[in-house]
Write an enzyme that holds these catalytic residues in place. Sequence first.
Site, PDB file in Angstrom:
ATOM      1  N   SER A 262       0.838  -1.194   0.000  1.00  0.00           N
ATOM      2  CA  SER A 262       0.000   0.000   0.000  1.00  0.00           C
ATOM      3  C   SER A 262       0.872   1.243   0.000  1.00  0.00           C
ATOM      4  CB  SER A 262      -0.881   0.033   1.254  1.00  0.00           C
ATOM      5  OG  SER A 262      -0.100   0.304   2.413  1.00  0.00           O
ATOM      6  N   ASP A 263       0.364   2.326  -0.575  1.00  0.00           N
ATOM      7  CA  ASP A 263       1.004   3.602  -0.310  1.00  0.00           C
ATOM      8  C   ASP A 263       0.763   3.921   1.167  1.00  0.00           C
ATOM      9  OD1 ASP A 263       2.372   5.967  -0.618  1.00  0.00           O
ATOM     10  OD2 ASP A 263       1.253   6.603  -2.382  1.00  0.00           O
ATOM     11  N   TRP A 264       1.609   4.788   1.722  1.00  0.00           N
ATOM     12  CA  TRP A 264       1.562   5.059   3.152  1.00  0.00           C
ATOM     13  C   TRP A 264       0.284   5.822   3.505  1.00  0.00           C
ATOM     14  CZ3 TRP A 264       5.156   2.250   1.643  1.00  0.00           C
ATOM     15  CH2 TRP A 264       6.174   1.782   2.462  1.00  0.00           C
ATOM     16  N   ALA A 266      -2.801   4.618   2.726  1.00  0.00           N
ATOM     17  CA  ALA A 266      -3.781   4.433   1.652  1.00  0.00           C
ATOM     18  C   ALA A 266      -4.841   3.387   1.976  1.00  0.00           C
ATOM     19  CB  ALA A 266      -3.064   4.041   0.359  1.00  0.00           C
TER      20      ALA A 266
END
Length: 746
Positions: A262-264, A266
Site C-alpha cells: 500500500s502507499d503510506w 492508503a
Amino acid sequence: MKTIITAIALTGASALGMTAAVPDYLNDNLPIEQRVEDALSRMTLREKINIIHAQSKFSAPGVPRLGIPEIWCTDGPLGVRPEVLWDEWEQAEWTNDSCTAFPSLTALAATWNTDMAQLYGQSIGEEARFRNKSVLLGPGVNIYRTPLNGRNFEYMGEDPYLASKMVVPYVNGVQSNGVAVCVKHFALNNNEINRHTSNPIVDDRTLYEIYLPAFRAAAQEGNAWTFMGGYNLFRGEHASYNPILMNDILKGEWGWDGAVISDWGAVHDTRTAVSGGLDMEFGSWTNGLTNGTSNAYDNYYLATPYLKGIQDGTYTTTELDDKVRRVLRLTFRTVMDRNRPFGSLNSDEHVAACREIGQEGVVLLQNRNDLLPLQLDKVKKIAVLGENAIKMMTVGGGSSSLKARYEITPLEGLKKRIGDKAEIVYARAYVGDPTGEYNGVITGQDLSDPRSPEELRDEALKVAKDADVVLFFGGLNKSNHQDCEDTDRESLDLPYNQNELIEAIAAVNPNTVVVNISGTGVAMPWANKVSSILQAWYLGNETGNTLASILTGDVNPSGKLPYTYYATLDQCGAHKLGEYPGHPSIDKLGNEVMDMPYNEGIYVGYRFIDKNKLKPTFPFGHGLSYTKFEYGKATIDKKEGSADDTFTVTVPVTNIGQRQGKEIVQLYISDVKSSIDRPVKELKGFKKIDLQPGQTEEVSFEINKDALSYFDADKHAWVYEPGDFQALIGASSGDIRTKIPFKITK
C-alpha cells in the site's frame, strides 16, 4: 536451536555444510516456491498476520522464530531517502545516510536511452543495497495526463510505449542488486490535488492503451518484485486494494507473482483490504507526510482486526496464505538471497552515472543563431540571472526529497568550468522560495533577500544589458504547488513573474539563453523573443557540472522531450475535454469523492495535438543538437515465414554537421483506414544512435502485431485488422522526415 537456525538463515545453509539437516525454506539450493511452501507450513496464524503489515514507519518484522529477517523499505526513486525514527517521520540524524542524488525520472525518460535506464537502476540499487534496504519505493510510471500534476517529475512522460521501454531496464538494474523495486502508483495516479479522494472515470480501452502498458511491461518483462497501489480510487474502490486492478489485471491477466504494497496511509478498511489484492500494509493513520499514531502497528487494518476476523469466521485463511506467500517470495528474493552483492554508496561510478544520465537527458529546445555552445574565445562577459542558478534542488518535493552528499549549483558549475576565460556576473533577478528544508533535512543555504522585486529586476536588467550573453536560470522548484507531492500546480505559467522578467531581459539583450529547470512543461510566451532554450530538469548532485558541460559544448545535447510542451492548457485534452480536478460525488460507502471523467480518452499528449491539428510550443520527442542530421528515404520489407504480419522498416541517417552527435530516431505507426477511431499516429519504436561527422547509419525497426493493435473493450483483447498502414520516421512527433505505406492483407 533457534540461534543455529537464525545463523543458517543469514549465512546460507550450504555455507555451514548442513544442507541435508536444515528445513527446506533455509536451503537456498531449492526452488523458491518449495521454500515458500515450507516456510508457510511452519508459521503460526499470528506470524502470518505479522509479516503483512508494518512494525515501524518503513519496516515489516519477518518471522524471528524461524530466522526470517525484516523487510526494510526506502523511498526513491531518485535516491535513497535518509533514515527517520522508528515511529515518527522526524530525522534519525544519522551521519552516514547521505546519498547520491540522481536526476529526476523525467530527465531519464528524456535520454530515450535504455542503457541509461539500466545504469540508473544499477546505480541506485547499489546504494539501496549498501544501506541494507529490501525494497526501493520506485520507479513511478504514471502517465502525464496534465502538466499541472505535482508529481510529474517522478514519472516517465506522456507516452505508454516510451515509459514501457524505459522502465524495464531500470527494474532489471535495481533488482540485480537483490533489492526489489516497487513500481508505483498502480494505477491512474495522474494528479496530486484531492489525491485521496480522486475517482478517475476511465473506459477500458483508454485504461489498457494509455495507462497500463508501462505497468504491464514492469510486471511481465521486468518481473518487478513489488507494486505500490495509489491513493486514488478506481471505479469506486481505492487503488491499493482494488480488485479489478490488483486481482483481475495484475495478478490474474498478467500472471504476476509479486507483493502489492500500500502507499503510506492508503488503507481505509479491513474487509476490502483482505479481498482486494493488497499484500502489505504500511503507514496507516498517516497521510504519508506527517506523523501517524505511534506504536499502533498491531491495530492496522491487516493486523489485529484481520486476525480477529479469521478467528470469528468472518474471513478464511485463503487470502491470508496468498498474501504470506507473496511476502515470503519477496523475502527469499531479497534479504534471504545470500548471493546478492554488497552494493556501494556515493562511489565515483555513481557520480559519473549521475552526470552521464543528466547530460543525455538535457534537451536543447531552441538555438537561434547557434548562440550555443558558448564561444569562450569571443564571449567575454556572461550575465547569470535567476534564483535557480543558486538554489539547491535535491531537498523538497515530497517523499523523493533527499539528503545528498553534495550538490553543485549551476552558478558553481559554470564558474568552475569557465574559470578566467570570461567574466561571470550574477544577479538574483527574483526571489521565489528562499527556504531549503524538508522533513528535517536542511540544505544550509540562506537565500533570503530583503530587496524589493523592483530592485531585483532593475539590477538584473542592468547586468543583462552590459553582458555579451545572458544565461537566465529559472523555472519551477520543489515547493508546494510546483513540482511537489500532495499539491498540483495552479497554473501553466512560470511562478514569481518570470514570464514578464524574461521578456524584459530579452528586450535589453537578445542574446538570452533560458535554462528552464523543472520536471514538467511550462508556458513559454516569450519563446520567440529569446535566442536559446534548454530544458534542464532536476539533475541531482552534478547539476552544475552537467549544465556547464552542455552550455560550453563539452557535451553535445541529445535529449528529447518525453511529453508535449503545450502553449496553453487548452491544448491538453485533460483540460479541454476532461474534468480537472473533478466534481464531488458520493461513493458506495457514503464517502465524498471527486469523480474525474477522462473525457479525452486515448487522446493524451501528442495524440490530442495531432487529432486537433494544434501547434504546441514544442512537440513530443523534440530536441535539437549542436550538429544536424539528415534522414534518407525509408524502405520496408515483409519478414517471410512469420506466423503474423511482421515487417522491417529501415532508414539511413547521416550526421551532416561538423561534430559528433547523438540522434533519437523515432518510429510512429498510422492506421490509415481503421474501422474504429484511432490516433493519427502512435510511437512504436525509437533508437538512439551516435554518429561522427559525415557518418551514416542504417536504422531498422521491426513492426509486428503489437505495433498495429488496438484494445477491443468488447472482446477484452488486443486486435489488429487488415488494411492500409503507414510507417512514419522522424526526429519528433512534429517532425516526420520520411514515411512509407504497407498493407495488412489477412
